[in-house]
Motif scaffolding. Structure first.
Motif, short mmCIF file in Angstrom:
data_model
loop_
_atom_site.label_atom_id
_atom_site.label_comp_id
_atom_site.label_asym_id
_atom_site.label_seq_id
_atom_site.Cartn_x
_atom_site.Cartn_y
_atom_site.Cartn_z
N ALA A 1 0.84 -1.20 0.00
CA ALA A 1 0.00 0.00 0.00
C ALA A 1 0.88 1.24 0.00
O ALA A 1 1.94 1.26 0.63
N ILE A 2 0.44 2.25 -0.70
CA ILE A 2 1.12 3.55 -0.72
C ILE A 2 0.23 4.55 -0.01
O ILE A 2 -0.98 4.63 -0.30
N TYR B 1 -3.08 6.56 7.98
CA TYR B 1 -3.22 7.05 6.61
C TYR B 1 -2.48 8.38 6.48
O TYR B 1 -2.56 9.24 7.37
N PHE B 2 -1.77 8.55 5.36
CA PHE B 2 -0.94 9.75 5.15
C PHE B 2 -1.77 10.90 4.56
O PHE B 2 -2.56 10.70 3.65
N ARG B 3 -1.58 12.08 5.09
CA ARG B 3 -2.21 13.27 4.55
C ARG B 3 -1.13 14.12 3.87
O ARG B 3 -0.23 14.63 4.54
N GLY B 4 -1.19 14.26 2.56
CA GLY B 4 -0.18 15.04 1.84
C GLY B 4 -0.10 14.60 0.39
O GLY B 4 -0.93 13.83 -0.09
N ALA B 5 0.90 15.10 -0.33
CA ALA B 5 1.07 14.81 -1.77
C ALA B 5 2.26 13.88 -1.97
O ALA B 5 3.31 14.07 -1.36
N ILE B 6 2.07 12.90 -2.81
CA ILE B 6 3.14 11.94 -3.15
C ILE B 6 3.19 11.83 -4.67
O ILE B 6 2.16 11.80 -5.34
N ASP B 7 4.39 11.76 -5.21
CA ASP B 7 4.54 11.65 -6.66
C ASP B 7 5.74 10.76 -6.97
O ASP B 7 6.69 10.68 -6.17
N ASP B 8 5.71 10.10 -8.10
CA ASP B 8 6.86 9.38 -8.64
C ASP B 8 7.41 8.34 -7.66
O ASP B 8 8.55 8.44 -7.19
N SER C 1 8.88 4.77 -6.92
CA SER C 1 9.60 3.73 -7.64
C SER C 1 10.17 2.73 -6.66
O SER C 1 10.61 3.09 -5.56
N ILE C 2 10.16 1.46 -7.04
CA ILE C 2 10.76 0.40 -6.23
C ILE C 2 11.78 -0.33 -7.09
O ILE C 2 11.49 -0.71 -8.24
N TYR C 3 12.97 -0.54 -6.55
CA TYR C 3 14.05 -1.22 -7.27
C TYR C 3 14.39 -2.52 -6.55
O TYR C 3 14.25 -2.63 -5.32
N ASP C 4 14.88 -3.48 -7.31
CA ASP C 4 15.20 -4.78 -6.71
C ASP C 4 16.67 -4.89 -6.31
O ASP C 4 17.23 -5.97 -6.21
#
Length: 851
Positions: free
Chosen positions: A42-43, A54-61, A63-66
């Motif tokens: 979950a994001i 639960y987060f209140r705010g703005a999230i963008d971009d 990415s998850i790397y292995d």
């Protein structure tokens, strides 16, 4: 924010932007819950923990790397120029104070953390940049801990480096080092600022014990290029493995050199803005070092950033307004755009690309506004920077308003396709060419740069490049490909290019109205489809229209050429152009196969070389290192001087060159020069046929190689005295002269070293006086031949040609001419005479007219 977890190293790092803010070495050894836990990812929430998480705010971009990203990889996330910055080893933005407690700290944003300290007299500039005081050592310049040892180790430089920075506020006359890297022998890499007292912009790269430098500019040029009000990006790209050094000014190639040697592996220290005895008085910002020789596309990204997907760089809010206005103006249904689904920049850009594909943009330097939509004359944009910062798409059209004028050069970004080229044109009244949209480069680079892009058609612009004094490499328009492969379909039509004051000396950089050049060190590169048509080139120095290529087949001196040294451009056409008052050479195709040079008019070439440097030679039209060139239906007159001074030149390292149906008159050096040389293949099978030369002077045929010369008309008027055929540079080839008319109302001379090896048959000889050696093979001062005609050829009106290739009907034969039917048959003769009559009508005729 970047969180990097490496359980094998028991390490967890947190970054803000590209700065490492903390490291935890106390991880548990449990398996990664993201792998073993069956719960969903979950994001902005943790559903298992209840509603309070639960987060209140703005999230963008997100990415998850292995894998655990390195510092350098984290830095590429923060800076969208990911491809370029993977080799970024030093990046000092200098965009303002970053530590409230230390005003002198200069952060390194490369990810390596090599922060520096600026001098006590240096200060931050409003809006970014550092003002270097130029004071004594210690008071000015940036130094690094441990004499830069950490920085040097992180650089990992061996034989490639790119140094790029933005410079402004230079005080003319103040010497100083922009940057310096030292090895045990001295300056292994350094850049010294332009000055008015030492007359140079000096760089050194390689072995400090034997540095290589280049002195580029005279005082006036240095002042002009780096005036105190200027802010320009300078990039120095060095590849010592091949000896290449390329200088860029903003995103235009400034100069290239190919003789650098040495290595950077022994650097011991590095400083910016200082060197003992040479602190710099200027402003710098965005200083970068790459351990790679960047190519031109990568250099362009430094001054024209693009987003990660390579889409058009458009501000999100501006794009939303543009889309809504477009929908309103076109009556499109609002449902065409589902605003709820458009949640990020990339979606906007993709949607806009589809929406506006094939759209039109308008520029007006007086009535425009960059805040407008740009999609109509009423909503025109205004600034040159607006154009130069836009990457255009296939099928788009850009229009510049007649009468507009911009200071600076025009640089195109983006590529069209074969089906949908990108088109530039004018709108408004351009019936007077002085009203065409005008771009004044001001002595820098080119008025128009088309580099490493494809499928552009550029029409009806006015280009100048006039500096305060002469300078090297100045161009009106430049087509350039570097390590690109095949660059296709670049058309320049109806341009008015004038007032370019490059150097007269070509060896020092010269200059030209229009140039094309392809090169590079990694990828064989050429053009396919250059068209330069119906342009007016006036008062350009050194030359008019000139090509270029690094792979020109001069290595093996053998035929066929070696592919490793031969990558010719194809489908190059220079047609219908008018050139006047050209300082040196008129039209010079170089490094091509199958180029066509036709229907051009040159009135005045070598206008400033003939009485300048004695080593400066110039001709109207000539190919070099070019195969299967056809030069036809051109008119050249008024070429000055006798160095060379001819209308046409079949120059060396060429095969299969044909000069046909051309008009040459009143050229001080003569009609035709044919060169040979030990470099390359010399000359292979050149042909000069069905041309007319009227009142050319000095030497009509100046021969250095064997050539087939047939069915030409050579006329000289009363009182003239010229050499008809003369030796050039120890001619060893055999010239074959057949079916030509040589008519002089004055005197013809000969050089015996040439003509004794030449073969003459079925020519018409007529002169008031012949001057040449006597003896076997000579008759009355001229060479003897077979089947000669020595009576009047009976032109309709010989000598009546004027300006214009359509004024030459006087050289047709009258019905009673002795030249009719007196020629010899020549195979593969082109099929037509000078006037387009089919060959042959009965027995071949002598001269350019098949009666």
């Amino acid at each position: 924010i970047v969180s990097v977890l490496d359980r094998s190293a028991n390490k967890h790092k947190i970054y803000i932007d590209s700065e490492l803010t903390g490291t935890n070495y106390s991880l548990t050894t449990d398996s990664d819950p993201m792998v073993t836990n069956s719960n969903d990812l979950a994001i902005s929430a943790n559903p298992a923990a209840g509603t309070s998480y639960y987060f209140r705010g703005a999230i963008d971009d997100v990415s998850i790397y292995d894998h655990a990203l390195t510092d350098a990889e984290v830095a590429t996330l923060f800076n969208p120029l990911a491809a370029v910055n993977s080799n970024l080893v030093g990046w000092w933005k200098m965009d303002g104070q970053t530590d409230p407690g230390d005003a002198k700290l200069v952060k390194d944003y490369s990810g390596y953390g090599n922060d520096g300290t600026m001098g006590s007299a240096d200060a931050w500039m409003p809006g970014g940049g550092i003002d270097f005081d130029g004071g004594p050592l210690g008071a000015s310049g940036i130094v690094f801990a441990d004499s830069g040892a950490d920085l040097i180790a992180d650089m990992g430089l061996t034989d490639q480096v790119t140094v790029s920075f933005v410079m402004s506020g230079h005080t003319p006359g103040d010497a100083g080092y922009v940057f310096t890297g030292l090895d045990s022998s001295g300056h292994a890499m350094s850049c010294e600022a332009p000055t008015t007292d030492t007359n140079h912009f000096l760089t050194k790269f390689g072995d400090g014990g034997n540095p290589w430098g280049w002195e580029a500019f005279n005082p006036a040029d240095s002042e002009y290029i780096f005036a105190e009000s200027d802010s320009r990006r300078i990039s120095l790209v060095v590849d010592l493995a091949v000896g290449s050094v390329v200088y860029y000014l903003d995103n235009q190639i400034w100069i290239t050199q190919n003789n650098a040697t040495g290595s950077f592996s022994n650097l011991m220290s590095f400083t910016i803005g200082r060197q003992s005895g040479g602190e710099y008085d200027c402003e710098l910002k965005d200083f970068r070092i790459y351990n790679k020789a960047l190519n031109i596309n990568e250099i362009i990204t430094l001054t024209n950033p693009v987003d990660l997907n390579g889409d058009k760089s458009v501000d999100l809010d501006d794009l939303a307004i543009m889309v809504e206005d477009w929908l309103d103006n076109t009556g499109s249904a609002e449902a065409d755009l589902n605003w709820d689904d458009v949640v990020n920049f990339e979606d906007y850009a993709i949607w806009a690309d589809n929406l506006f594909e094939g759209g039109s943009y308008y520029f007006d330097s007086v009535g425009g506004d960059d805040g407008n939509l740009g999609n109509s004359p009423e909503e025109a944009w205004q600034s040159l920077s607006k154009f130069n910062s836009t990457t255009f798409l296939p099928g788009e059209k850009i229009y510049f308003k007649a009468g507009s004028q911009w200071d600076g050069g025009l640089t195109v970004y983006g590529s069209g396709t074969e089906a949908e080229p990108i088109i530039i044109d004018a709108y408004g009244d351009i019936s007077n060419e002085n009203n065409k949209p005008r771009f004044d480069a001001g002595g820098i680079g080119a008025g128009l740069l088309v580099s490493n892009v494809e499928y552009w058609e550029i029409n009806n612009l006015q280009l100048t490049n006039l500096g305060a004094t002469r300078g090297p490499w100045r161009k009106g328009a430049s087509i350039y490909a570097n390590d690109f492969g095949t660059m296709r379909h670049i058309h320049l039509k109806n341009l008015y290019v004038h007032s370019v004051n490059g150097l007269i000396e070509k060896e020092d950089g010269g200059g030209a109205g229009i140039t094309w050049f392809c090169g590079g060190t990694t990828t064989p590169t050429k053009f396919d489809g250059i068209l330069i048509e119906d342009c007016h080139i006036k008062t350009t120095d050194r030359d008019g229209i000139v090509g270029g290529n690094t792979k020109i087949g001069t290595v093996t001196n053998s035929w066929p050429r070696s592919s490793s040294d031969w990558c010719p451009s194809i489908n190059v056409v220079v047609r219908g152009n008018f050139l006047e008052d050209i300082g040196g050479d008129g039209i010079v195709p170089i490094g091509c196969d199958g180029a066509i040079i036709e229907y051009n008019i040159i009135e005045g070439a070598a206008c400033r070389t003939y009485n300048n440097d004695p080593a400066q030679w110039a001709v109207g039209i000539w190919p070099w290192s070019t195969d299967n060139t056809i030069i036809q239906y051109n008119e050249v007159s008024g070429v000055k001087g006798t160095r060379d001074g001819q209308g046409y030149d079949c120059d060396y390292n060429c095969a299969g060159t044909i000069f046909q149906y051309n008009y040459s008159h009143d050229n001080e050096g003569g009609f035709m020069l044919v060169c040979d040389s030990d470099s390359g293949i010399g000359q292979i099978n050149p042909i000069v046929r069905y041309n007319i030369s009227q009142n050319d002077q000095a030497v009509i045929f100046h021969l250095g190689a064997g050539v087939q010369v047939y069915n030409n008309i050579i006329y000289n008027g009363s009182g003239s005295e010229v050499s008809l055929i003369e030796n050039f540079d120890s001619c060893t080839g055999t010239g074959v002269f057949k079916n030509n008319i040589f008519l002089s109302l004055g005197t013809y001379r000969f050089n015996s070293n040439v003509v004794t090896d030449d073969s003459f048959s079925n020519n018409c000889w007529r002169a008031n006086l012949w001057i040449g050696p006597s003896g076997p093979g000579w008759t009355d001062g001229r060479p003897s031949g077979t089947n000669e005609v020595t009576s009047d050829p009976q032109f309709v009106s010989g000598g009546s040609g004027g300006d214009g290739i359509d004024t030459l009907d006087g050289y047709k034969l009258q019905s009673g001419s002795p030249c009719i039917g007196a020629g010899t048959t020549i195979s593969n003769n082109g099929g037509y005479d000078f006037w387009g009559n089919v060959l042959y009508n009965g027995n071949p005729d002598i001269g350019g007219h098949e009666y």
